[in-house]
Scaffold this motif. Structure first.
Motif, PDB file in Angstrom:
ATOM      1  N   ASP A 205       4.772  86.718  24.916  1.00 18.42           N
ATOM      2  CA  ASP A 205       4.345  87.269  23.631  1.00 18.42           C
ATOM      3  C   ASP A 205       4.903  86.436  22.475  1.00 18.42           C
ATOM      4  N   ALA A 206       6.139  85.987  22.614  1.00 14.64           N
ATOM      5  CA  ALA A 206       6.742  85.165  21.563  1.00 14.64           C
ATOM      6  C   ALA A 206       6.003  83.844  21.401  1.00 14.64           C
ATOM      7  N   LEU A 207       5.642  83.222  22.503  1.00 11.73           N
ATOM      8  CA  LEU A 207       4.888  81.964  22.436  1.00 11.73           C
ATOM      9  C   LEU A 207       3.525  82.188  21.795  1.00 11.73           C
ATOM     10  N   GLY A 208       2.884  83.320  22.127  1.00  9.33           N
ATOM     11  CA  GLY A 208       1.605  83.635  21.500  1.00  9.33           C
ATOM     12  C   GLY A 208       1.745  83.867  20.009  1.00  9.33           C
ATOM     13  N   ALA A 209       2.821  84.542  19.601  1.00 12.64           N
ATOM     14  CA  ALA A 209       3.056  84.776  18.182  1.00 12.64           C
ATOM     15  C   ALA A 209       3.322  83.469  17.444  1.00 12.64           C
ATOM     16  N   MET A 210       4.037  82.545  18.082  1.00 17.31           N
ATOM     17  CA  MET A 210       4.300  81.249  17.456  1.00 17.31           C
ATOM     18  C   MET A 210       2.997  80.475  17.256  1.00 17.31           C
ATOM     19  N   ARG A 211       2.155  80.494  18.255  1.00 21.83           N
ATOM     20  CA  ARG A 211       0.863  79.812  18.112  1.00 21.83           C
ATOM     21  C   ARG A 211       0.042  80.445  16.999  1.00 21.83           C
ATOM     22  N   ALA A 212       0.030  81.791  16.931  1.00 22.57           N
ATOM     23  CA  ALA A 212      -0.705  82.474  15.872  1.00 22.57           C
ATOM     24  C   ALA A 212      -0.176  82.088  14.493  1.00 22.57           C
ATOM     25  N   ALA A 213       1.151  81.982  14.373  1.00 20.02           N
ATOM     26  CA  ALA A 213       1.744  81.598  13.095  1.00 20.02           C
ATOM     27  C   ALA A 213       1.323  80.193  12.687  1.00 20.02           C
ATOM     28  N   VAL A 214       1.278  79.276  13.641  1.00 23.56           N
ATOM     29  CA  VAL A 214       0.849  77.905  13.354  1.00 23.56           C
ATOM     30  C   VAL A 214      -0.598  77.889  12.869  1.00 23.56           C
ATOM     31  N   LEU A 215      -1.424  78.759  13.441  1.00 25.64           N
ATOM     32  CA  LEU A 215      -2.843  78.814  13.080  1.00 25.64           C
ATOM     33  C   LEU A 215      -3.107  79.697  11.863  1.00 25.64           C
ATOM     34  N   GLY A 216      -2.014  80.209  11.270  1.00 25.60           N
ATOM     35  CA  GLY A 216      -2.160  81.009  10.068  1.00 25.60           C
ATOM     36  C   GLY A 216      -2.521  82.450  10.309  1.00 25.60           C
ATOM     37  N   ARG A 217      -2.221  82.943  11.498  1.00 29.21           N
ATOM     38  CA  ARG A 217      -2.561  84.323  11.834  1.00 29.21           C
ATOM     39  C   ARG A 217      -1.304  85.031  12.332  1.00 29.21           C
ATOM     40  N   ALA A 218      -0.361  85.244  11.441  1.00 30.52           N
ATOM     41  CA  ALA A 218       0.907  85.871  11.813  1.00 30.52           C
ATOM     42  C   ALA A 218       0.691  87.299  12.293  1.00 30.52           C
ATOM     43  N   THR A 219       1.505  87.715  13.246  1.00 37.96           N
ATOM     44  CA  THR A 219       1.355  89.052  13.834  1.00 37.96           C
ATOM     45  C   THR A 219       1.909  90.142  12.937  1.00 37.96           C
ATOM     46  N   GLY A 220       2.872  89.809  12.088  1.00 36.31           N
ATOM     47  CA  GLY A 220       3.510  90.812  11.245  1.00 36.31           C
ATOM     48  C   GLY A 220       4.535  91.656  11.966  1.00 36.31           C
ATOM     49  N   SER A 221       4.841  91.322  13.207  1.00 41.17           N
ATOM     50  CA  SER A 221       5.804  92.092  13.983  1.00 41.17           C
ATOM     51  C   SER A 221       7.225  91.689  13.590  1.00 41.17           C
ATOM     52  N   PRO A 222       8.064  92.640  13.151  1.00 44.35           N
ATOM     53  CA  PRO A 222       9.454  92.287  12.805  1.00 44.35           C
ATOM     54  C   PRO A 222      10.220  91.706  13.989  1.00 44.35           C
ATOM     55  N   ALA A 223       9.899  92.168  15.179  1.00 43.36           N
ATOM     56  CA  ALA A 223      10.622  91.698  16.362  1.00 43.36           C
ATOM     57  C   ALA A 223      10.352  90.223  16.646  1.00 43.36           C
ATOM     58  N   LEU A 224       9.196  89.719  16.180  1.00 41.98           N
ATOM     59  CA  LEU A 224       8.820  88.332  16.462  1.00 41.98           C
ATOM     60  C   LEU A 224       8.970  87.440  15.229  1.00 41.98           C
ATOM     61  N   GLY A 225       9.559  88.000  14.170  1.00 43.56           N
ATOM     62  CA  GLY A 225       9.653  87.248  12.925  1.00 43.56           C
ATOM     63  C   GLY A 225      10.430  85.947  13.058  1.00 43.56           C
ATOM     64  N   ARG A 226      11.498  85.955  13.850  1.00 43.72           N
ATOM     65  CA  ARG A 226      12.331  84.750  13.933  1.00 43.72           C
ATOM     66  C   ARG A 226      11.598  83.610  14.649  1.00 43.72           C
ATOM     67  N   VAL A 227      10.865  83.918  15.735  1.00 46.45           N
ATOM     68  CA  VAL A 227      10.139  82.846  16.423  1.00 46.45           C
ATOM     69  C   VAL A 227       8.956  82.378  15.583  1.00 46.45           C
ATOM     70  N   GLU A 228       8.355  83.274  14.791  1.00 48.59           N
ATOM     71  CA  GLU A 228       7.284  82.847  13.900  1.00 48.59           C
ATOM     72  C   GLU A 228       7.816  81.898  12.832  1.00 48.59           C
ATOM     73  N   ASP A 229       9.013  82.182  12.318  1.00 48.55           N
ATOM     74  CA  ASP A 229       9.630  81.273  11.347  1.00 48.55           C
ATOM     75  C   ASP A 229       9.901  79.910  11.978  1.00 48.55           C
ATOM     76  N   LEU A 230      10.359  79.908  13.218  1.00 46.07           N
ATOM     77  CA  LEU A 230      10.584  78.647  13.925  1.00 46.07           C
ATOM     78  C   LEU A 230       9.280  77.866  14.063  1.00 46.07           C
ATOM     79  N   ALA A 231       8.206  78.565  14.405  1.00 49.96           N
ATOM     80  CA  ALA A 231       6.911  77.897  14.557  1.00 49.96           C
ATOM     81  C   ALA A 231       6.460  77.263  13.242  1.00 49.96           C
TER      82      ALA A 231
END
Length: 419
Positions: A205-231
């Motif tokens: 799920d974290a890898l999927g959230a990172m990919r979404a963040a790169v593509l400009g489609r952030a999940t908005g999940s607080p639990a995944l915020g740190r990996v999205e920032d890394l992406a």
């Protein structure tokens, strides 16, 4: 001044997939006494260079010619043979073994079937990779995903990914940011600048959230915020590298992990440059993939039974043996490097083993012919984990025995051709 009876030889270490080619081996009295520049794993791999040199058939010592004849008889009579490319042989010997599988209409496999998920993900999506040399010269953000290379690939960081000075990393380690992503008990390097911790169930799920963040489609999940920032940081960087261990581990990773890593690396190549660096074990395992692809079109789990090579990626040697389809096997390489499921399956069939330590194989042996180790006793070619070919110089090539694996495999092929 070199002492009398002592000489030095340049060598390439196949103790892991880094295939370090800056090793100097000191030989004295036909024995390796030192491996300069080698890590602890490399020194263990070289050892003193002494290996068994037995030739046995049905448990008895026999001349080589008789052993080859007995092997040809056993394999030639098989209704369904298996040819298995084990580690510690040159790519030239691998190619000769593939030719035997073709002649026998046999099944053909290697340890790569143990990491089939990653291979299939690459075949479905493509792959954003790089040579270790490019990573050394250009990478400035390195993410170690659930792996500390110092355990199984000791010189990866010092030679390639973190410490060396590069064209775009003029200050070496100071020019790079290192991030460790810990997945359960699989931790990144202790020296990382930053650390992200994930539970194994969160990884895909974290890898999927990172990919979404790169593509400009952030999940908005607080639990995944740190990996999205890394992406996002990876997307804004100049050259990122994701390093992961492609070999089987304990605990086994999620089956979807490989595809998620491949997809993330590909997505990052839109806004930036990213390479996925897959760590592989040694013994020229990568060479087996490339030789099979070159000779058959497929990297693993090939079946010649129809008269032409067919791809069976969801099967492989362990499955064929468990289903008791195989009635004879040829193992070319070190039996010590066989996956446990394959070694267990081979216990039920008569086998011909040609390779280092063949006489000590942990399964039923019809014929065993000990050979030298690629890169120690036998020259040729091997492939690094990034698919770069390297020449092998054998520091003990002038010492006989043991026999070269290529010579024995070619002799067997000639005997089978004459049947």
């Amino acid at each position: 001044m070199t002492p009398a009876g002592e000489r030095t030889e340049h060598a390439t270490c196949l103790g892991c997939g880094c295939a370090c080619d800056d090793i100097t081996v000191v030989v004295r009295g036909g024995t390796i006494v030192e491996a300069i520049n080698a890590c602890s794993l490399g020194r263990s791999w070289f050892g003193d260079g002494n290996v068994p040199a037995e030739v046995r058939s049905r448990g008895r010592a026999v001349p080589l010619e008789q052993a080859i004849g007995d092997a040809a008889t056993l394999l030639g009579a098989a209704r369904r043979a298996l040819v298995y490319l084990a580690p510690e042989i040159t790519s030239e010997a691998q190619r000769a073994a593939v030719a035997i599988a073709d002649r026998l209409g046999a099944a053909l496999d290697s340890p790569t079937s143990e990491i089939a998920d990653g291979v299939l993900a690459t075949q479905r999506r493509g792959r954003a990779g790089a040579t270790l040399g490019e990573i050394r010269q250009r990478a400035d953000l390195i993410v170690f995903w659930g792996v500390d290379p110092s355990v199984r690939y000791p010189r990866y960081t010092s030679r390639y990914a973190v410490d060396p000075v590069g064209v775009q990393a003029p200050n070496g380690r100071k020019s790079r940011t290192v991030v460790a992503v810990d997945v359960g008990p699989c931790r990144g390097p202790d020296s990382a600048d930053e650390r992200v911790t994930l539970a194994p169930r969160e990884e895909v799920d974290a890898l999927g959230a990172m990919r979404a963040a790169v593509l400009g489609r952030a999940t908005g999940s607080p639990a995944l915020g740190r990996v999205e920032d890394l992406a996002r940081r990876m997307a804004q960087g100049r050259y990122a590298v994701i390093v992961h261990d492609a070999e089987p581990g304990d605990p086994a990773p999620d089956a979807d992990r490989s595809e998620a890593l491949v997809a993330l690396a590909l997505a990052l190549n839109g806004p930036s440059r990213c390479a996925l660096s897959s760590l592989r074990a040694g013994g020229n395992r990568s060479g087996a993939d490339l030789v099979l692809t070159w000779q058959t079109g497929f990297p693993m789990a090939v079946d010649f039974a129809p008269g032409y090579p067919c791809y069976r990626p969801r099967e492989g040697a362990a499955v064929w043996l468990a289903r008791r389809e195989i009635d004879a096997a040829l193992v070319v390489g070190s039996a010590a490097g066989l996956p446990a499921a394959v070694a267990q399956g081979l216990a039920a069939v008569p086998a011909v083993t040609i390779g280092p330590g063949a006489s000590a194989a942990p399964f039923k042996l019809g014929v065993a012919i000990d050979t030298g180790v690629a890169g120690i006793h036998e020259s040729g070619t091997a492939f690094r984990m990034d698919d770069v070919p390297l020449p092998l110089r054998a520091p003990l090539h002038a010492i006989a025995p043991p026999l070269p694996a290529l010579t024995v495999v070619r002799a067997l092929a000639e005997r089978l051709a004459g049947r």
